[in-house]
Design a protein around this motif. Structure first.
Motif, PDB file in Angstrom:
ATOM      1  N   TYR A 219       5.715  12.509   1.926  1.00 49.77           N
ATOM      2  CA  TYR A 219       5.126  11.304   2.516  1.00 49.77           C
ATOM      3  C   TYR A 219       5.405  11.253   4.018  1.00 49.77           C
ATOM      4  O   TYR A 219       4.498  11.013   4.828  1.00 49.77           O
ATOM      5  CB  TYR A 219       5.665  10.050   1.831  1.00 49.77           C
ATOM      6  CG  TYR A 219       5.115   8.786   2.441  1.00 49.77           C
ATOM      7  CD1 TYR A 219       3.838   8.341   2.129  1.00 49.77           C
ATOM      8  CD2 TYR A 219       5.859   8.058   3.367  1.00 49.77           C
ATOM      9  CE1 TYR A 219       3.317   7.196   2.716  1.00 49.77           C
ATOM     10  CE2 TYR A 219       5.347   6.913   3.954  1.00 49.77           C
ATOM     11  CZ  TYR A 219       4.075   6.484   3.627  1.00 49.77           C
ATOM     12  OH  TYR A 219       3.555   5.359   4.220  1.00 49.77           O
TER      13      TYR A 219
ATOM     14  N   ASN B 193       0.832  -1.206   0.000  1.00 46.55           N
ATOM     15  CA  ASN B 193       0.000   0.000   0.000  1.00 46.55           C
ATOM     16  C   ASN B 193       0.870   1.261   0.000  1.00 46.55           C
ATOM     17  O   ASN B 193       0.559   2.241  -0.680  1.00 46.55           O
ATOM     18  CB  ASN B 193      -0.945   0.009   1.201  1.00 46.55           C
ATOM     19  CG  ASN B 193      -2.050  -1.029   1.077  1.00 46.55           C
ATOM     20  OD1 ASN B 193      -2.322  -1.538  -0.007  1.00 46.55           O
ATOM     21  ND2 ASN B 193      -2.668  -1.365   2.196  1.00 46.55           N
TER      22      ASN B 193
ATOM     23  N   ASP C  36       2.286   1.684  -3.465  1.00 43.40           N
ATOM     24  CA  ASP C  36       1.279   2.191  -4.395  1.00 43.40           C
ATOM     25  C   ASP C  36       1.030   3.683  -4.182  1.00 43.40           C
ATOM     26  O   ASP C  36       0.943   4.452  -5.141  1.00 43.40           O
ATOM     27  CB  ASP C  36      -0.035   1.419  -4.239  1.00 43.40           C
ATOM     28  CG  ASP C  36       0.084  -0.036  -4.681  1.00 43.40           C
ATOM     29  OD1 ASP C  36       1.076  -0.381  -5.368  1.00 43.40           O
ATOM     30  OD2 ASP C  36      -0.802  -0.834  -4.315  1.00 43.40           O
ATOM     31  N   GLU C  37       0.923   4.084  -2.911  1.00 45.79           N
ATOM     32  CA  GLU C  37       0.669   5.493  -2.619  1.00 45.79           C
ATOM     33  C   GLU C  37       1.840   6.366  -3.072  1.00 45.79           C
ATOM     34  O   GLU C  37       1.662   7.407  -3.707  1.00 45.79           O
ATOM     35  CB  GLU C  37       0.423   5.696  -1.125  1.00 45.79           C
ATOM     36  CG  GLU C  37       0.119   7.139  -0.771  1.00 45.79           C
ATOM     37  CD  GLU C  37      -0.255   7.337   0.682  1.00 45.79           C
ATOM     38  OE1 GLU C  37      -0.618   8.476   1.034  1.00 45.79           O
ATOM     39  OE2 GLU C  37      -0.194   6.371   1.471  1.00 45.79           O
TER      40      GLU C  37
ATOM     41  N   ARG D  25       4.413   9.980  -9.556  1.00 49.39           N
ATOM     42  CA  ARG D  25       3.868  10.314 -10.876  1.00 49.39           C
ATOM     43  C   ARG D  25       3.326  11.748 -10.900  1.00 49.39           C
ATOM     44  O   ARG D  25       3.501  12.470 -11.880  1.00 49.39           O
ATOM     45  CB  ARG D  25       2.773   9.317 -11.274  1.00 49.39           C
ATOM     46  CG  ARG D  25       3.309   7.931 -11.569  1.00 49.39           C
ATOM     47  CD  ARG D  25       2.175   6.928 -11.788  1.00 49.39           C
ATOM     48  NE  ARG D  25       2.671   5.575 -11.786  1.00 49.39           N
ATOM     49  CZ  ARG D  25       3.171   4.970 -12.856  1.00 49.39           C
ATOM     50  NH1 ARG D  25       3.228   5.615 -14.007  1.00 49.39           N
ATOM     51  NH2 ARG D  25       3.607   3.734 -12.768  1.00 49.39           N
ATOM     52  N   GLU D  26       2.668  12.153  -9.812  1.00 51.27           N
ATOM     53  CA  GLU D  26       2.139  13.510  -9.724  1.00 51.27           C
ATOM     54  C   GLU D  26       3.273  14.536  -9.677  1.00 51.27           C
ATOM     55  O   GLU D  26       3.219  15.577 -10.339  1.00 51.27           O
ATOM     56  CB  GLU D  26       1.253  13.633  -8.475  1.00 51.27           C
ATOM     57  CG  GLU D  26       0.623  14.990  -8.290  1.00 51.27           C
ATOM     58  CD  GLU D  26      -0.326  15.369  -9.405  1.00 51.27           C
ATOM     59  OE1 GLU D  26      -0.428  16.584  -9.701  1.00 51.27           O
ATOM     60  OE2 GLU D  26      -0.963  14.470 -10.002  1.00 51.27           O
TER      61      GLU D  26
ATOM     62  N   ASP E 208       4.113   5.640  -5.295  1.00 46.84           N
ATOM     63  CA  ASP E 208       4.211   5.614  -6.750  1.00 46.84           C
ATOM     64  C   ASP E 208       3.283   6.669  -7.356  1.00 46.84           C
ATOM     65  O   ASP E 208       3.671   7.407  -8.264  1.00 46.84           O
ATOM     66  CB  ASP E 208       3.853   4.221  -7.277  1.00 46.84           C
ATOM     67  CG  ASP E 208       3.921   4.156  -8.790  1.00 46.84           C
ATOM     68  OD1 ASP E 208       5.046   4.213  -9.337  1.00 46.84           O
ATOM     69  OD2 ASP E 208       2.850   4.079  -9.437  1.00 46.84           O
ATOM     70  N   GLY E 209       2.068   6.754  -6.844  1.00 47.22           N
ATOM     71  CA  GLY E 209       1.133   7.772  -7.322  1.00 47.22           C
ATOM     72  C   GLY E 209       1.641   9.180  -7.040  1.00 47.22           C
ATOM     73  O   GLY E 209       1.522  10.084  -7.879  1.00 47.22           O
ATOM     74  N   MET E 210       2.228   9.370  -5.860  1.00 46.25           N
ATOM     75  CA  MET E 210       2.789  10.680  -5.512  1.00 46.25           C
ATOM     76  C   MET E 210       3.945  11.036  -6.450  1.00 46.25           C
ATOM     77  O   MET E 210       4.072  12.192  -6.873  1.00 46.25           O
ATOM     78  CB  MET E 210       3.281  10.668  -4.060  1.00 46.25           C
ATOM     79  CG  MET E 210       2.178  10.561  -3.032  1.00 46.25           C
ATOM     80  SD  MET E 210       2.824  10.296  -1.344  1.00 46.25           S
ATOM     81  CE  MET E 210       3.598  11.901  -1.035  1.00 46.25           C
TER      82      MET E 210
END
Length: 197
Positions: free
Chosen positions: A154, A124, A127-128, A134-135, A130-132
């Motif tokens: 984070y 988790n 995943d979190e 990409r942003e 990774d999204g951060m």
């Protein structure tokens, strides 16, 4: 004072920060730092990362050393150049998503005999983050500098905290004041610098 410079659309400036105890138990201290202290966490970073500092003990002759203060604080230009070089090094380093995931794995290693719960929690977090990443890449490019911003964000704002009889907000503030994430931030910075060479 050295001028601020721009990095990835963000302004990086150096600050002269003065600290003083109200009871005279410690020296009045002036430092040069890229951190703008707005809370206990950033004040601690400012003190920890300052390479130039000057202090006056609370004595009758404390102000006799003004020449030394001017010399010490004058070294700021060298510090500013070194800091700018380091951050630009991160900003120029292209970082693939796999490299970023490797950084996350080094910061939060998972034991081979980890429980299913620990593995789920680790996935988790991956995943979190990774999204951060990409942003952040959309704003700063796919760079080591973007990765450093993600790790810091984070740790400061997203990582789960255990309240222990406090609200989550107060628990997060307490953790920031105590500096429990400082070592991970420094470790990430050092690792990204190594990857940038």
């Amino acid at each position: 004072m050295p001028r601020a410079h721009w990095l990835g659309g963000l302004e990086i400036a150096l600050y002269v920060v003065a600290f003083n105890s109200h009871d005279g138990a410690s020296s009045a201290e002036t430092i040069i730092t890229p951190w703008r202290p707005v809370c206990g966490s950033t004040a601690r970073f400012a003190l920890r990362d300052a390479s130039h500092r000057w202090g006056i003990r609370h004595t009758a002759g404390g102000l006799d050393n003004i020449k030394e203060a001017r010399w010490t604080l004058g070294l700021t230009l060298d510090y500013a150049k070194a800091f700018k070089r380091e951050e630009n090094q991160l900003a120029r380093k292209d970082l693939l998503p796999d490299d970023f995931h490797g950084l996350v794995d080094r910061l939060w290693p998972l034991d081979e005999d980890a429980t299913d719960r620990a593995r789920t929690f680790s996935q988790n977090r991956h995943d979190e983050m990774d999204g951060m990443f990409r942003e952040e890449v959309r704003k700063l490019g796919r760079t080591a500098y973007a990765a450093e911003q993600v790790v810091t964000d984070y740790l400061d704002h997203r990582m789960r905290v255990v309240p222990r009889n406090l609200s989550e907000e107060l628990a997060r503030a307490q953790r920031a004041l105590e500096g429990s994430s400082d070592e991970l931030k420094s470790k990430a910075h050092r690792r990204l610098l190594l990857m940038s060479r």
